[in-house]
Design a protein around this motif. Structure first.
Motif, mmCIF file in Angstrom:
data_model
loop_
_atom_site.group_PDB
_atom_site.id
_atom_site.type_symbol
_atom_site.label_atom_id
_atom_site.label_comp_id
_atom_site.label_asym_id
_atom_site.label_seq_id
_atom_site.Cartn_x
_atom_site.Cartn_y
_atom_site.Cartn_z
ATOM 1 N N GLU A 86 0.829 -1.194 0.000
ATOM 2 C CA GLU A 86 0.000 0.000 0.000
ATOM 3 C C GLU A 86 0.876 1.262 0.000
ATOM 4 O OE1 GLU A 86 -0.553 -2.807 2.067
ATOM 5 O OE2 GLU A 86 -1.782 -3.411 0.343
ATOM 6 N N ARG A 87 0.360 2.298 -0.647
ATOM 7 C CA ARG A 87 1.174 3.486 -0.903
ATOM 8 C C ARG A 87 1.642 4.218 0.346
ATOM 9 N NH1 ARG A 87 -2.461 3.668 -5.181
ATOM 10 N NH2 ARG A 87 -3.895 5.034 -4.043
ATOM 11 N N ASP A 127 -10.876 -8.862 3.535
ATOM 12 C CA ASP A 127 -11.115 -8.608 4.967
ATOM 13 C C ASP A 127 -10.258 -7.451 5.465
ATOM 14 O OD1 ASP A 127 -12.687 -10.871 4.800
ATOM 15 O OD2 ASP A 127 -11.126 -12.205 5.590
ATOM 16 N N VAL A 128 -9.082 -7.322 4.889
ATOM 17 C CA VAL A 128 -8.166 -6.268 5.334
ATOM 18 C C VAL A 128 -8.451 -4.959 4.602
ATOM 19 C CG1 VAL A 128 -5.740 -5.669 5.725
ATOM 20 C CG2 VAL A 128 -6.429 -8.087 5.713
ATOM 21 N N TYR A 129 -8.699 -5.045 3.317
ATOM 22 C CA TYR A 129 -8.985 -3.862 2.492
ATOM 23 C C TYR A 129 -10.329 -4.028 1.781
ATOM 24 C CZ TYR A 129 -4.155 -2.657 3.420
ATOM 25 O OH TYR A 129 -2.995 -2.340 4.062
ATOM 26 N N PRO A 130 -11.443 -3.820 2.528
ATOM 27 C CA PRO A 130 -12.769 -4.023 1.920
ATOM 28 C C PRO A 130 -13.107 -2.949 0.871
ATOM 29 C CG PRO A 130 -12.982 -3.179 4.162
ATOM 30 C CD PRO A 130 -11.525 -3.422 3.936
ATOM 31 N N SER A 160 -11.258 0.353 -0.939
ATOM 32 C CA SER A 160 -9.992 0.653 -0.256
ATOM 33 C C SER A 160 -8.856 -0.192 -0.836
ATOM 34 C CB SER A 160 -10.110 0.457 1.271
ATOM 35 O OG SER A 160 -10.165 -0.911 1.625
ATOM 36 N N ILE A 213 -5.742 1.401 -2.672
ATOM 37 C CA ILE A 213 -4.540 1.964 -2.040
ATOM 38 C C ILE A 213 -3.349 1.004 -2.241
ATOM 39 C CG2 ILE A 213 -4.991 0.994 0.279
ATOM 40 C CD1 ILE A 213 -3.561 4.493 -0.423
ATOM 41 N N VAL A 264 -13.164 6.337 4.895
ATOM 42 C CA VAL A 264 -12.392 5.511 3.960
ATOM 43 C C VAL A 264 -11.486 4.497 4.644
ATOM 44 C CG1 VAL A 264 -12.442 7.279 2.149
ATOM 45 C CG2 VAL A 264 -10.453 7.161 3.715
ATOM 46 N N PRO A 292 -9.832 1.454 5.893
ATOM 47 C CA PRO A 292 -10.210 0.038 5.716
ATOM 48 C C PRO A 292 -10.389 -0.708 7.034
ATOM 49 C CG PRO A 292 -8.005 0.467 4.796
ATOM 50 C CD PRO A 292 -8.532 1.771 5.281
ATOM 51 N N GLN A 293 -9.760 -0.239 8.104
ATOM 52 C CA GLN A 293 -9.871 -0.912 9.397
ATOM 53 C C GLN A 293 -10.789 -0.164 10.353
ATOM 54 O OE1 GLN A 293 -8.299 -3.963 10.549
ATOM 55 N NE2 GLN A 293 -8.120 -4.243 8.332
ATOM 56 N N LEU A 335 -3.173 0.214 9.676
ATOM 57 C CA LEU A 335 -2.397 -0.583 8.718
ATOM 58 C C LEU A 335 -1.217 0.193 8.133
ATOM 59 C CD1 LEU A 335 -5.388 -2.037 6.666
ATOM 60 C CD2 LEU A 335 -3.722 -3.445 7.892
ATOM 61 N N CYS A 352 -1.593 2.144 5.715
ATOM 62 C CA CYS A 352 -1.797 2.038 4.261
ATOM 63 C C CYS A 352 -1.753 3.390 3.578
ATOM 64 C CB CYS A 352 -3.107 1.307 3.938
ATOM 65 S SG CYS A 352 -4.607 2.275 4.201
ATOM 66 N N LEU A 394 -4.307 5.514 3.065
ATOM 67 C CA LEU A 394 -5.505 5.943 2.330
ATOM 68 C C LEU A 394 -6.086 7.238 2.915
ATOM 69 C CD1 LEU A 394 -7.449 5.320 0.033
ATOM 70 C CD2 LEU A 394 -8.699 3.766 1.551
ATOM 71 N N GLU A 437 -4.160 10.271 1.667
ATOM 72 C CA GLU A 437 -4.455 10.609 0.265
ATOM 73 C C GLU A 437 -5.802 11.287 0.125
ATOM 74 O OE1 GLU A 437 -4.110 7.442 -2.550
ATOM 75 O OE2 GLU A 437 -1.975 7.107 -2.118
#
Lengths: 203, 203
Positions: free
Chosen positions: A47-48, A102-105, A108, A111, B164, B166-167, B184, B186, B188, B191
């Motif tokens: 992920e970014r 499950d982690v990135y539903p 999302s 990313i 947004v 994801p968790q 995470l 991540c 997102l 961004e």
């Protein structure tokens, strides 16, 4: 074993370690999933926002290792390539690895970015056998880079290397010969050779 | 969790990945045993002929990761120290890890050298829980280096980050707040934040 078998083992283990170099030149490593293995290429994503992503984008290299329950290990190292058509690859990765949802539903998932290793050095190492067994391969454009040790013509035939080898993998002869597939690369033969005849291979 | 628990998890997993940087500045990684964990220090060994040994001696840094069957992972990174009194440490390592004698029988064990990580950054990451759970620690003289993201006072309270994530680990408030233990990393939220209020922590 083949390069293909090595990549299949990494996909089967799935949760493997990916190493990178950080902005200080130090190693970093984390467990990441091998998402797809296909046509002698290994695909993964990250992920970014993650340090891993920034290190991949800055250094363009990674090294991967995993071990299965039979103590068979594979190592892969080489340059990484960020894939074209990210949406297609991210969607395919999530389709073939549904627990990612499950982690990135939902959206999302975008990313994540998908990468590929297609050129690289590979090693299979089996610690579950006696003597140990290893084999090296390359994929894609990587040049063959054989690691390990070699007994050169300056061998005087004294047999000390054969005696000290922990895996008993040296054959008598002139020169004596290391069975590369059983060699630990521990270096004991090189240290003990009175003629300085055992050299590290330079790839 | 504590730093001690993290090191105990690595010892329990035992076969973990150790990353180094090679002579070209590229990452390398292989599976190595965690030999001893004691007093918030991690001990391991390798043999003088191996690339791993040469990379450790040249760069003096390593990074380690392992995962148990419950998808709990630990990462450790920091400088390495070659131990004084090598014979004592190698003997103790072989005593506490008797399978080493199958690989390096008799006196061949002394081709191994013992190292220690006593200063380092540690992270526990549990992917087996929902939401995921993570915690960071340090051992020895390592300075605290908190990774992740932070919502700053320029937050406008729009709630997009919370939507947004994801968790679902962002709490309403002024500013909104990331629950670091469930994040995470991540990126997102960063961004998507229209106010540019979410910053990466700089350690």
């Amino acid at each position: 074993m083949t390069a293909k078998d090595c990549l299949a083992l990494l996909r089967e283990v799935k949760d493997v370690a990916f190493a990178t170099v950080d902005e200080h030149g130090h190693p970093q490593v984390r467990i990441i999933d091998v998402m797809i293995v296909e046509d002698e290429k290994l695909y993964f994503c990250t992920e970014r926002g993650k340090d891993f992503y920034h290190q991949l984008m800055a250094e363009k290299y990674t090294a991967v290792t995993g071990m299965n329950k039979e103590f068979q290990m594979v190592r892969l190292s080489g340059p990484i390539r960020k894939l074209q058509d990210q949406k297609k690859w991210v969607d395919r990765i999530f389709e073939e690895n549904p627990s990612m949802n499950d982690v990135y539903p939902g959206d999302s998932r975008y990313i994540s970015e998908a990468f590929c290793i297609e050129d690289g050095w590979l090693e299979f190492f089996d610690l579950g056998r006696t003597p140990i067994y290893r084999e090296q391969f390359t994929i894609g454009a990587e040049k063959k880079q054989e690691k390990g040790f070699l007994i050169t013509d300056t061998c005087i035939g004294c047999g000390i290397c054969k005696e000290v080898c922990p895996q008993q993998c040296i054959r008598e002869g002139m020169p004596f010969e290391i069975q590369a597939e059983h060699c630990l690369h521990c270096g004991l033969c090189t240290e003990q050779c009175p003629a300085g005849a055992i050299k590290r291979k330079e790839g």
